[in-house]
Design a protein around this motif. Structure first.
Motif, short mmCIF file in Angstrom:
data_model
loop_
_atom_site.label_atom_id
_atom_site.label_comp_id
_atom_site.label_asym_id
_atom_site.label_seq_id
_atom_site.Cartn_x
_atom_site.Cartn_y
_atom_site.Cartn_z
N LYS A 135 0.84 -1.21 0.00
CA LYS A 135 0.00 0.00 0.00
C LYS A 135 0.87 1.26 0.00
CE LYS A 135 -4.23 -1.67 2.15
NZ LYS A 135 -5.09 -1.61 3.32
N LYS A 136 1.90 1.25 0.84
CA LYS A 136 2.80 2.41 0.90
C LYS A 136 3.58 2.57 -0.39
CE LYS A 136 3.32 2.31 5.89
NZ LYS A 136 4.21 1.99 7.01
N LEU A 137 4.02 1.46 -0.95
CA LEU A 137 4.79 1.51 -2.19
C LEU A 137 4.00 2.18 -3.30
CD1 LEU A 137 7.18 0.69 -4.04
CD2 LEU A 137 6.01 -1.50 -4.38
N TRP A 138 2.75 1.79 -3.48
CA TRP A 138 1.96 2.32 -4.59
C TRP A 138 1.53 3.77 -4.36
CZ3 TRP A 138 3.26 -0.17 -8.51
CH2 TRP A 138 3.44 -1.54 -8.48
N LEU A 140 3.64 6.06 -3.08
CA LEU A 140 4.84 6.90 -3.19
C LEU A 140 4.80 7.71 -4.48
CD1 LEU A 140 7.64 4.41 -2.05
CD2 LEU A 140 6.73 6.35 -0.77
N HIS A 141 5.39 8.91 -4.41
CA HIS A 141 5.45 9.77 -5.59
C HIS A 141 6.75 9.47 -6.34
CE1 HIS A 141 1.90 11.95 -4.46
NE2 HIS A 141 2.40 12.12 -3.24
N ILE A 146 9.78 2.59 -11.56
CA ILE A 146 10.57 2.36 -10.35
C ILE A 146 9.74 1.59 -9.32
CG2 ILE A 146 11.70 3.48 -8.38
CD1 ILE A 146 12.64 5.65 -10.35
N LYS A 147 8.46 1.97 -9.17
CA LYS A 147 7.57 1.24 -8.26
C LYS A 147 7.46 -0.22 -8.68
CE LYS A 147 4.44 5.09 -7.56
NZ LYS A 147 3.03 5.47 -7.58
N ILE A 148 7.31 -0.45 -9.97
CA ILE A 148 7.19 -1.84 -10.46
C ILE A 148 8.47 -2.60 -10.21
CG2 ILE A 148 6.94 -3.24 -12.57
CD1 ILE A 148 4.91 -1.13 -13.53
#
Length: 154
Positions: A135-138, A140-141, A146-148
């Motif tokens: 939840k926190k990862l997705w 993030l700005h 990079i998220k993937i």
């Protein structure tokens, strides 16, 4: 994807139930064939029917043998068996997805089955253990790629 399917294979087979046709291929004690019961099986095992097939419970007119069923099985099992509809025209027994009222597989019903199962937590452990992390990862700005990448590493 195949690793995930293989990991939950044993759990997903618990959602399968035999639809009785002729009853020649479905074991009374060994197979899952009784809808609306735990694991689609009898509540009590009948030892002397260990290798007996369901066709022994069906008469030549394609009706359940009422007396035999009532005398052999526990009352609750007998009632459920007698409510199972038999086709007028004989056909082979076939597997259905018993975890859905439509008898058809859906990812939603498979997910519910996995969530209610205690036996294979490895198959969906990341989902429940790391839920807050994801939840926190997705949120993030950061650029999506990079998220993937972080998600794949985790």
């Amino acid at each position: 994807m195949w690793k995930s399917i293989w990991a939950v294979k044993a759990t997903l087979t618990k959602g399968l139930c035999w639809r009785v046709g002729t009853g020649l291929n479905t074991s009374i004690n060994g197979d899952a064939w009784i809808p609306n019961t735990v694991n689609f099986r009898l509540s009590t095992m009948i030892n002397y029917m260990r290798n007996v097939k369901v066709n022994k419970l069906i008469d030549s007119n394609r009706l359940w043998k009422n007396e035999l069923i009532k005398d052999t099985f526990a009352e609750e099992d007998a009632e459920i068996i007698l409510r199972i509809p038999l086709a007028r025209t004989p056909h082979d027994d076939f597997l259905i997805w018993g975890s859905e009222s439509s008898s058809e597989f859906s990812v939603r019903s498979a997910y519910k089955l996995l969530q209610s199962s205690d036996e294979n937590p490895r198959a969906y452990a990341l989902q429940t253990i790391y839920r807050n992390f994801y939840k926190k990862l997705w949120t993030l700005h950061l650029p999506t790629k990079i998220k993937i990448t972080i998600w794949r590493f985790s």
